[in-house]
Design a protein around this motif. Structure first.
Motif, mmCIF file in Angstrom:
data_model
loop_
_atom_site.group_PDB
_atom_site.id
_atom_site.type_symbol
_atom_site.label_atom_id
_atom_site.label_comp_id
_atom_site.label_asym_id
_atom_site.label_seq_id
_atom_site.Cartn_x
_atom_site.Cartn_y
_atom_site.Cartn_z
ATOM 1 N N GLY A 84 6.708 61.399 49.394
ATOM 2 C CA GLY A 84 7.898 61.294 50.694
ATOM 3 C C GLY A 84 8.358 60.155 50.030
ATOM 4 N N SER A 85 9.644 60.701 50.837
ATOM 5 C CA SER A 85 10.942 59.472 50.736
ATOM 6 C C SER A 85 11.382 58.939 52.537
ATOM 7 C CB SER A 85 11.885 59.702 49.539
ATOM 8 O OG SER A 85 11.783 60.088 48.534
ATOM 9 N N LEU A 86 11.989 57.949 52.037
ATOM 10 C CA LEU A 86 12.251 57.196 53.545
ATOM 11 C C LEU A 86 13.476 56.186 52.765
ATOM 12 C CD1 LEU A 86 9.399 56.539 55.996
ATOM 13 C CD2 LEU A 86 11.432 58.532 56.615
ATOM 14 N N ARG A 87 14.496 55.900 53.938
ATOM 15 C CA ARG A 87 15.644 55.757 53.460
ATOM 16 C C ARG A 87 16.016 54.774 55.192
ATOM 17 N NH1 ARG A 87 22.089 55.373 52.271
ATOM 18 N NH2 ARG A 87 22.020 56.258 54.634
ATOM 19 N N LEU A 88 15.807 53.162 55.010
ATOM 20 C CA LEU A 88 15.705 52.402 55.759
ATOM 21 C C LEU A 88 17.090 51.740 55.955
ATOM 22 C CD1 LEU A 88 11.890 50.342 55.615
ATOM 23 C CD2 LEU A 88 12.290 52.628 57.171
ATOM 24 N N SER A 89 17.052 51.520 57.334
ATOM 25 C CA SER A 89 18.763 50.835 57.262
ATOM 26 C C SER A 89 18.663 48.991 58.183
ATOM 27 C CB SER A 89 19.367 51.286 58.128
ATOM 28 O OG SER A 89 20.116 53.009 56.901
ATOM 29 N N CYS A 90 19.326 48.046 57.888
ATOM 30 C CA CYS A 90 19.609 46.960 58.328
ATOM 31 C C CYS A 90 20.898 47.126 59.251
ATOM 32 C CB CYS A 90 18.627 46.172 57.813
ATOM 33 S SG CYS A 90 19.121 44.047 58.520
ATOM 34 N N VAL A 94 6.600 47.738 43.994
ATOM 35 C CA VAL A 94 7.403 48.185 44.211
ATOM 36 C C VAL A 94 8.477 48.911 43.330
ATOM 37 C CG1 VAL A 94 7.139 48.397 46.594
ATOM 38 C CG2 VAL A 94 8.934 46.857 45.582
ATOM 39 N N LYS A 95 8.370 48.660 42.484
ATOM 40 C CA LYS A 95 9.252 48.753 41.444
ATOM 41 C C LYS A 95 9.340 49.981 40.337
ATOM 42 C CE LYS A 95 9.692 43.332 40.036
ATOM 43 N NZ LYS A 95 9.055 42.393 38.047
ATOM 44 N N GLY A 96 10.699 50.552 40.430
ATOM 45 C CA GLY A 96 10.741 51.469 40.180
ATOM 46 C C GLY A 96 10.590 53.004 41.205
ATOM 47 N N ARG A 97 10.533 52.395 42.507
ATOM 48 C CA ARG A 97 10.199 53.584 43.638
ATOM 49 C C ARG A 97 10.587 52.759 44.357
ATOM 50 N NH1 ARG A 97 5.683 53.276 46.746
ATOM 51 N NH2 ARG A 97 4.964 51.053 46.359
ATOM 52 N N PHE A 98 11.046 52.066 45.142
ATOM 53 C CA PHE A 98 12.179 51.196 45.380
ATOM 54 C C PHE A 98 14.182 50.800 45.394
ATOM 55 C CE2 PHE A 98 8.711 49.798 49.239
ATOM 56 C CZ PHE A 98 8.220 50.917 49.011
ATOM 57 N N LEU A 127 17.018 50.029 52.469
ATOM 58 C CA LEU A 127 15.648 50.001 51.705
ATOM 59 C C LEU A 127 15.331 52.265 51.102
ATOM 60 C CD1 LEU A 127 13.781 48.429 50.080
ATOM 61 C CD2 LEU A 127 12.306 48.652 51.805
ATOM 62 N N GLN A 128 16.378 52.072 49.949
ATOM 63 C CA GLN A 128 15.383 53.677 50.123
ATOM 64 C C GLN A 128 14.598 52.987 49.245
ATOM 65 O OE1 GLN A 128 17.219 56.492 49.711
ATOM 66 N NE2 GLN A 128 15.241 56.906 49.400
ATOM 67 N N MET A 129 13.601 54.395 49.414
ATOM 68 C CA MET A 129 12.303 54.218 49.167
ATOM 69 C C MET A 129 11.367 55.348 48.794
ATOM 70 S SD MET A 129 10.078 51.860 52.760
ATOM 71 C CE MET A 129 10.216 53.297 53.681
ATOM 72 N N ASN A 130 11.095 56.155 47.861
ATOM 73 C CA ASN A 130 11.158 57.308 47.153
ATOM 74 C C ASN A 130 9.152 57.027 46.116
ATOM 75 O OD1 ASN A 130 13.387 58.132 47.456
ATOM 76 N ND2 ASN A 130 14.054 57.316 45.298
ATOM 77 N N SER A 131 8.760 58.126 46.107
ATOM 78 C CA SER A 131 7.341 58.266 46.204
ATOM 79 C C SER A 131 6.132 57.381 46.571
ATOM 80 C CB SER A 131 6.903 57.531 44.286
ATOM 81 O OG SER A 131 7.994 58.640 43.426
ATOM 82 N N LEU A 132 6.278 57.194 47.900
ATOM 83 C CA LEU A 132 5.519 56.451 49.353
ATOM 84 C C LEU A 132 3.977 56.504 48.481
ATOM 85 C CD1 LEU A 132 7.695 56.761 51.923
ATOM 86 C CD2 LEU A 132 7.550 54.383 50.865
ATOM 87 N N LYS A 133 3.826 55.878 48.940
ATOM 88 C CA LYS A 133 2.367 55.886 48.399
ATOM 89 C C LYS A 133 0.947 55.331 50.654
ATOM 90 C CE LYS A 133 2.273 53.964 43.732
ATOM 91 N NZ LYS A 133 1.676 53.200 42.979
ATOM 92 N N TRP A 173 15.443 37.377 61.068
ATOM 93 C CA TRP A 173 14.709 38.452 61.217
ATOM 94 C C TRP A 173 15.045 39.421 62.328
ATOM 95 C CZ3 TRP A 173 11.231 38.790 57.272
ATOM 96 C CH2 TRP A 173 11.203 37.561 56.766
ATOM 97 N N GLY A 174 14.806 40.593 61.963
ATOM 98 C CA GLY A 174 14.798 41.991 62.598
ATOM 99 C C GLY A 174 13.645 42.392 62.985
ATOM 100 N N GLN A 175 13.459 42.994 64.044
ATOM 101 C CA GLN A 175 12.899 43.288 65.004
ATOM 102 C C GLN A 175 11.736 44.524 64.154
ATOM 103 O OE1 GLN A 175 15.533 44.830 65.071
ATOM 104 N NE2 GLN A 175 14.495 47.274 64.999
ATOM 105 N N GLY A 176 11.783 44.960 63.451
ATOM 106 C CA GLY A 176 11.195 45.970 62.661
ATOM 107 C C GLY A 176 10.888 47.291 62.569
ATOM 108 N N THR A 177 10.869 48.063 61.375
ATOM 109 C CA THR A 177 10.538 49.510 61.843
ATOM 110 C C THR A 177 9.223 49.903 61.313
ATOM 111 O OG1 THR A 177 11.870 51.801 61.327
ATOM 112 C CG2 THR A 177 11.687 50.246 59.831
ATOM 113 N N GLN A 178 8.817 50.976 61.761
ATOM 114 C CA GLN A 178 7.402 51.028 61.114
ATOM 115 C C GLN A 178 7.512 52.241 60.632
ATOM 116 O OE1 GLN A 178 4.125 49.715 62.117
ATOM 117 N NE2 GLN A 178 3.430 51.268 60.392
ATOM 118 N N VAL A 179 7.032 52.072 59.255
ATOM 119 C CA VAL A 179 6.519 52.938 58.315
ATOM 120 C C VAL A 179 5.015 54.115 58.102
ATOM 121 C CG1 VAL A 179 6.561 53.916 55.676
ATOM 122 C CG2 VAL A 179 8.785 52.342 56.979
ATOM 123 N N THR A 180 4.398 54.546 58.170
ATOM 124 C CA THR A 180 3.746 55.103 57.529
ATOM 125 C C THR A 180 3.400 56.578 56.306
ATOM 126 O OG1 THR A 180 3.056 54.549 60.008
ATOM 127 C CG2 THR A 180 1.713 56.510 58.645
#
Length: 129
Positions: free
Chosen positions: A16-22, A63-67, A80-86, A119-126
């Motif tokens: 799947g994919s997610l897009r993180l924002s900051c 992450v090269k080629g995926r993010f 940060l666009q994250m595709n083909s997540l593992k 630094w930001g406070q972080g966001t969890q990706v599972t």
């Protein structure tokens, strides 16, 4: 005072994919930005970097080629666009920022956390298998 606020994390299945924002505020000379991640029991890892004006980007080999890192200067937002997540992408993701002077150090040393002051406070990706 520079403030970074991440969003967009969540749970997704492998592939799947997610897009993180900051969202960035309060900066006067922040131009170099990066995404880091830290999984439980592991060191913080530099994932992606973007230089002042977006002229240069760099990625961790894992992450090269995926993010894809990008920025919208009009919105003062880093993405940060994250595709083909593992499953191994599961971590807390942080955005970081500093002034353009760190650019040469990034090029020679890589995306390392000690070069960044803000630094930001972080966001969890599972990512589930």
């Amino acid at each position: 005072q520079v403030q970074l606020v991440e969003s967009g994390g969540g749970s997704v299945q492998a592939g799947g994919s997610l897009r993180l924002s900051c969202a960035v505020s309060g900066y006067s000379s922040v131009n170099c930005m990066a995404w880091f991640r830290q999984a439980p029991g592991k060191e913080r890892e530099g994932v992606a970097f973007i230089s002042s004006g977006g002229g240069s980007t760099d990625y961790a080999d894992s992450v090269k080629g995926r993010f894809t890192i990008s920025q919208d200067n009009a919105k003062n937002t880093l993405y940060l666009q994250m595709n083909s997540l593992k499953p191994e992408d599961t971590a807390m993701y942080y955005c970081a920022a500093d002034n353009p002077l760190i650019g040469p150090a990034i090029q020679s040393l890589g995306i390392i956390s000690r070069l960044f002051s803000y630094w930001g406070q972080g966001t969890q990706v599972t990512v589930s298998s």
